[in-house]
Design a protein around this motif. Structure first.
Motif, PDB file in Angstrom:
ATOM      1  N   MET A   1      27.375 -40.325  59.227  1.00  0.00           N
ATOM      2  CA  MET A   1      27.263 -40.066  60.658  1.00  0.00           C
ATOM      3  C   MET A   1      27.912 -41.182  61.480  1.00  0.00           C
ATOM      4  O   MET A   1      28.528 -40.919  62.531  1.00  0.00           O
ATOM      5  N   ALA A   2      27.803 -42.420  61.007  1.00  0.00           N
ATOM      6  CA  ALA A   2      28.440 -43.533  61.714  1.00  0.00           C
ATOM      7  C   ALA A   2      29.959 -43.346  61.739  1.00  0.00           C
ATOM      8  O   ALA A   2      30.606 -43.599  62.762  1.00  0.00           O
ATOM      9  N   MET A   3      30.515 -42.882  60.624  1.00  0.00           N
ATOM     10  CA  MET A   3      31.960 -42.616  60.590  1.00  0.00           C
ATOM     11  C   MET A   3      32.314 -41.440  61.493  1.00  0.00           C
ATOM     12  O   MET A   3      33.352 -41.437  62.164  1.00  0.00           O
ATOM     13  N   PHE A   4      31.449 -40.431  61.501  1.00  0.00           N
ATOM     14  CA  PHE A   4      31.698 -39.265  62.353  1.00  0.00           C
ATOM     15  C   PHE A   4      31.774 -39.673  63.821  1.00  0.00           C
ATOM     16  O   PHE A   4      32.639 -39.199  64.567  1.00  0.00           O
ATOM     17  N   ARG A   5      30.876 -40.550  64.241  1.00  0.00           N
ATOM     18  CA  ARG A   5      30.870 -40.979  65.644  1.00  0.00           C
ATOM     19  C   ARG A   5      32.174 -41.699  66.004  1.00  0.00           C
ATOM     20  O   ARG A   5      32.707 -41.530  67.109  1.00  0.00           O
ATOM     21  N   ILE A   6      32.676 -42.507  65.071  1.00  0.00           N
ATOM     22  CA  ILE A   6      33.932 -43.214  65.315  1.00  0.00           C
ATOM     23  C   ILE A   6      35.075 -42.205  65.472  1.00  0.00           C
ATOM     24  O   ILE A   6      35.896 -42.313  66.396  1.00  0.00           O
ATOM     25  N   CYS A   7      35.121 -41.222  64.598  1.00  0.00           N
ATOM     26  CA  CYS A   7      36.189 -40.215  64.677  1.00  0.00           C
ATOM     27  C   CYS A   7      36.080 -39.390  65.949  1.00  0.00           C
ATOM     28  O   CYS A   7      37.076 -39.127  66.622  1.00  0.00           O
TER      29      CYS A   7
ATOM     30  N   ALA B   1      34.813 -40.163  68.760  1.00  0.00           N
ATOM     31  CA  ALA B   1      35.049 -40.950  69.976  1.00  0.00           C
ATOM     32  C   ALA B   1      36.517 -41.305  70.171  1.00  0.00           C
ATOM     33  O   ALA B   1      36.893 -41.829  71.232  1.00  0.00           O
ATOM     34  N   ASP B   2      37.358 -41.005  69.196  1.00  0.00           N
ATOM     35  CA  ASP B   2      38.775 -41.389  69.280  1.00  0.00           C
ATOM     36  C   ASP B   2      39.560 -40.339  70.070  1.00  0.00           C
ATOM     37  O   ASP B   2      40.359 -39.580  69.523  1.00  0.00           O
ATOM     38  N   THR B   3      39.309 -40.299  71.362  1.00  0.00           N
ATOM     39  CA  THR B   3      39.899 -39.260  72.209  1.00  0.00           C
ATOM     40  C   THR B   3      41.150 -39.719  72.947  1.00  0.00           C
ATOM     41  O   THR B   3      41.852 -38.895  73.544  1.00  0.00           O
ATOM     42  N   ARG B   4      41.447 -41.003  72.918  1.00  0.00           N
ATOM     43  CA  ARG B   4      42.588 -41.508  73.699  1.00  0.00           C
ATOM     44  C   ARG B   4      43.879 -41.565  72.896  1.00  0.00           C
ATOM     45  O   ARG B   4      44.964 -41.637  73.481  1.00  0.00           O
ATOM     46  N   ALA B   5      43.762 -41.541  71.579  1.00  0.00           N
ATOM     47  CA  ALA B   5      44.966 -41.619  70.747  1.00  0.00           C
ATOM     48  C   ALA B   5      45.755 -40.318  70.840  1.00  0.00           C
ATOM     49  O   ALA B   5      45.220 -39.260  71.169  1.00  0.00           O
ATOM     50  N   GLN B   6      47.048 -40.409  70.551  1.00  0.00           N
ATOM     51  CA  GLN B   6      47.891 -39.208  70.485  1.00  0.00           C
ATOM     52  C   GLN B   6      47.378 -38.286  69.386  1.00  0.00           C
ATOM     53  O   GLN B   6      46.777 -38.734  68.411  1.00  0.00           O
ATOM     54  N   GLU B   7      47.643 -36.991  69.536  1.00  0.00           N
ATOM     55  CA  GLU B   7      47.087 -36.008  68.612  1.00  0.00           C
ATOM     56  C   GLU B   7      47.421 -36.316  67.159  1.00  0.00           C
ATOM     57  O   GLU B   7      46.581 -36.186  66.276  1.00  0.00           O
ATOM     58  N   ASN B   8      48.650 -36.732  66.887  1.00  0.00           N
ATOM     59  CA  ASN B   8      49.045 -37.010  65.499  1.00  0.00           C
ATOM     60  C   ASN B   8      48.331 -38.223  64.923  1.00  0.00           C
ATOM     61  O   ASN B   8      48.204 -38.345  63.702  1.00  0.00           O
ATOM     62  N   ASP B   9      47.887 -39.121  65.796  1.00  0.00           N
ATOM     63  CA  ASP B   9      47.298 -40.380  65.339  1.00  0.00           C
ATOM     64  C   ASP B   9      45.774 -40.423  65.493  1.00  0.00           C
ATOM     65  O   ASP B   9      45.153 -41.414  65.098  1.00  0.00           O
ATOM     66  N   THR B  10      45.176 -39.405  66.053  1.00  0.00           N
ATOM     67  CA  THR B  10      43.748 -39.467  66.333  1.00  0.00           C
ATOM     68  C   THR B  10      42.923 -39.345  65.052  1.00  0.00           C
ATOM     69  O   THR B  10      43.283 -38.617  64.121  1.00  0.00           O
ATOM     70  N   LYS B  11      41.824 -40.050  65.053  1.00  0.00           N
ATOM     71  CA  LYS B  11      40.895 -39.984  63.919  1.00  0.00           C
ATOM     72  C   LYS B  11      40.040 -38.719  63.964  1.00  0.00           C
ATOM     73  O   LYS B  11      39.295 -38.445  63.020  1.00  0.00           O
ATOM     74  N   ARG B  12      40.154 -37.957  65.046  1.00  0.00           N
ATOM     75  CA  ARG B  12      39.382 -36.712  65.132  1.00  0.00           C
ATOM     76  C   ARG B  12      39.767 -35.715  64.039  1.00  0.00           C
ATOM     77  O   ARG B  12      39.014 -34.787  63.747  1.00  0.00           O
ATOM     78  N   TRP B  13      40.924 -35.912  63.417  1.00  0.00           N
ATOM     79  CA  TRP B  13      41.310 -35.057  62.290  1.00  0.00           C
ATOM     80  C   TRP B  13      40.343 -35.222  61.118  1.00  0.00           C
ATOM     81  O   TRP B  13      40.293 -34.363  60.227  1.00  0.00           O
ATOM     82  N   GLY B  14      39.575 -36.290  61.096  1.00  0.00           N
ATOM     83  CA  GLY B  14      38.627 -36.503  60.003  1.00  0.00           C
ATOM     84  C   GLY B  14      37.245 -35.924  60.260  1.00  0.00           C
ATOM     85  O   GLY B  14      36.377 -35.960  59.378  1.00  0.00           O
TER      86      GLY B  14
ATOM     87  N   ALA C   1      33.899 -27.685  70.154  1.00  0.00           N
ATOM     88  CA  ALA C   1      34.476 -28.216  71.395  1.00  0.00           C
ATOM     89  C   ALA C   1      35.859 -28.822  71.179  1.00  0.00           C
ATOM     90  O   ALA C   1      36.547 -29.165  72.150  1.00  0.00           O
ATOM     91  N   GLN C   2      36.279 -28.945  69.930  1.00  0.00           N
ATOM     92  CA  GLN C   2      37.556 -29.579  69.623  1.00  0.00           C
ATOM     93  C   GLN C   2      38.727 -28.602  69.766  1.00  0.00           C
ATOM     94  O   GLN C   2      38.649 -27.464  69.315  1.00  0.00           O
ATOM     95  N   ASN C   3      39.818 -29.068  70.349  1.00  0.00           N
ATOM     96  CA  ASN C   3      41.011 -28.223  70.396  1.00  0.00           C
ATOM     97  C   ASN C   3      41.720 -28.179  69.043  1.00  0.00           C
ATOM     98  O   ASN C   3      42.678 -27.435  68.848  1.00  0.00           O
ATOM     99  N   LEU C   4      41.215 -28.971  68.089  1.00  0.00           N
ATOM    100  CA  LEU C   4      41.787 -28.984  66.731  1.00  0.00           C
ATOM    101  C   LEU C   4      41.076 -28.013  65.800  1.00  0.00           C
ATOM    102  O   LEU C   4      41.466 -27.884  64.630  1.00  0.00           O
TER     103      LEU C   4
END
Length: 403
Positions: A148-154, A156-169, A199-202
């Motif tokens: 869950m701690a890793m999930f929160r980090i991913c 919260a990574d909303t400012r990075a460009q789509e290709n570089d965002t940790k939200r892919w994880g 809620a994710q566009n991914l």
């Protein structure tokens, strides 16, 4: 790899790390990679050797991983879990410190996958089903906290460009958490995770294999929440897209939940389909349900009770009783051939079909519930003790599968 030396292993992981090869580093830090079979990696003073070759933070990661391997080899899964949790916590700090890059996501996914596997093997995993609310966290709950701690980090990574965002994880981590929460019966914890993914566009662009797992667990949760339309949609998606070397087994697992959901929506499985996936225990239930035979329905539940309980569908199948009663009363009305049917006639039909101790009041309640849920179009005349049904479409179709 089974005989790889420590020096060779360290140079391989150093090279992969310097090349930002997340997949290769992930393999070399996994308990499923062939290097774990080597007896030359965890000799005396291996920590010093690691620190001599590797820089921080890679050195600390490798030392923790090798300690995990050492404890797994010794079958000491509790201590292996302690080291793997420390590994995950260290990686959280590393991941959080990385800005505008996500090449480490494969490493994160491997760490979490291994963490859940080790937690499952730890000695107190069985306590997760019986512990009290105020007792110490179980092995799986400790693992879930790290994931869950890793999930929160991913997330919260909303400012990075789509290709570089940790939200892919995010989806990979959600799937690991689903597997834990279903195991320890904490399904209410799944709801915020589902909201976060939806809620994710991914959400439609994650890897297909991850989406299949996600849909499978969302479908199962929807089934337990009696949201059968959502459950049918998600489980059907998972079933149709499941394609791997274990495809037949995966489809069988999905059908274990999809079949009861389909029956709730009025779609009865064919005997051929159930035989193909070795799920014939559902055929007797479906056959009894279709004809409204209470005795056969009870016998089928009793006969396969253990199977249904183990798979977690027994209580769901029990909820099919109202459809069972609806189908029986429909046949009764067709035989009686009138729009006004005495409640006593329906009581007699229920008793003949297997509900031997039902009384008139309970029959009233069942009929009233069927009217309330729209499965019968009509009303009860209490003065005359009769059910008055509509002249047309008195028993609306549950689905197009019903004739």
């Amino acid at each position: 790899m089974a005989d790889i030396t420590l020096n060779s292993y360290l140079h391989q992981i150093y090279s992969a790390y310097e090349d930002y090869n997340g997949e290769k580093v992930a393999s070399l830090l996994s308990i499923e990679d062939p290097h774990v079979l080597s007896t030359k990696l965890t000799g005396s003073n291996f920590e010093n050797s690691v620190q001599d070759v590797l820089h921080s933070p890679l050195a600390e990661m490798v030392i923790l991983h090798l300690n995990v391997l050492k404890k797994v080899t010794e079958q000491n899964m509790d201590e292996a879990l302690v080291y793997q949790c420390q590994f995950g916590q260290l990686f959280c700090k590393i991941l959080q410190g990385q800005k505008d890059e996500n090449w480490m996501l494969p490493i994160m996914e491997k760490i979490c996958h291994d963490l859940r596997r080790i937690a499952l093997s730890a000695k107190n995993v069985e306590d997760s089903m019986v512990r009290s609310e105020d007792s110490a966290p179980t092995c799986l709950e400790k693992a879930a906290d790290v994931i869950m701690a890793m999930f929160r980090i991913c997330a919260a990574d909303t400012r990075a460009q789509e290709n570089d965002t940790k939200r892919w994880g995010m989806l990979s981590l959600v799937n690991q958490l689903f597997k834990i929460y279903f195991r320890i019966n904490r399904l209410h914890l799944c709801k915020p995770l589902i909201r976060a993914i939806e809620a994710q566009n991914l959400k439609d662009r994650f890897p297909l294999n991850q989406i299949i797992v996600y849909k499978y667990y969302v479908g199962r949760k929807a089934m337990f929440d009696s949201e059968f339309t959502v459950a049918e949609e998600c489980l059907t998606f998972a079933f149709q897209h499941a394609s791997s070397k274990h495809s037949l087994e995966n489809k069988r697992k999905i059908l274990t939940y999809l079949v009861p959901v389909k029956m709730f929506l009025g779609w009865m499985p064919t005997k051929e389909a159930l035989e193909k996936y070795d799920l014939t225990e559902f055929y007797e239930v479906a056959d009894a349900l279709k004809v409204g035979n209470i005795r056969r329905f009870n016998n089928a539940l009793r006969k396969y009770e253990r199977k249904f309980i183990v798979s977690g569908v027994y209580l769901i199948l029990e909820k099919l009783r109202m459809i069972l009663y609806r189908n029986l009363l429909k046949k009764t009305c067709l035989i009686y051939a009138k729009t006004q049917i005495p409640i006593a006639v329906m009581q007699a039909a229920m008793q003949w079909s297997g509900y031997e101790d039902i009384d008139l009041d309970e029959t009233h309640c069942i009929v009233a519930n069927l009217i309330f849920t729209g499965q019968i179009r009509g009303y009860i005349s209490h003065q005359h003790q009769v059910l008055v049904v509509a002249k047309q479409n008195a028993f609306p179709k549950i689905s197009l599968s019903e004739s």
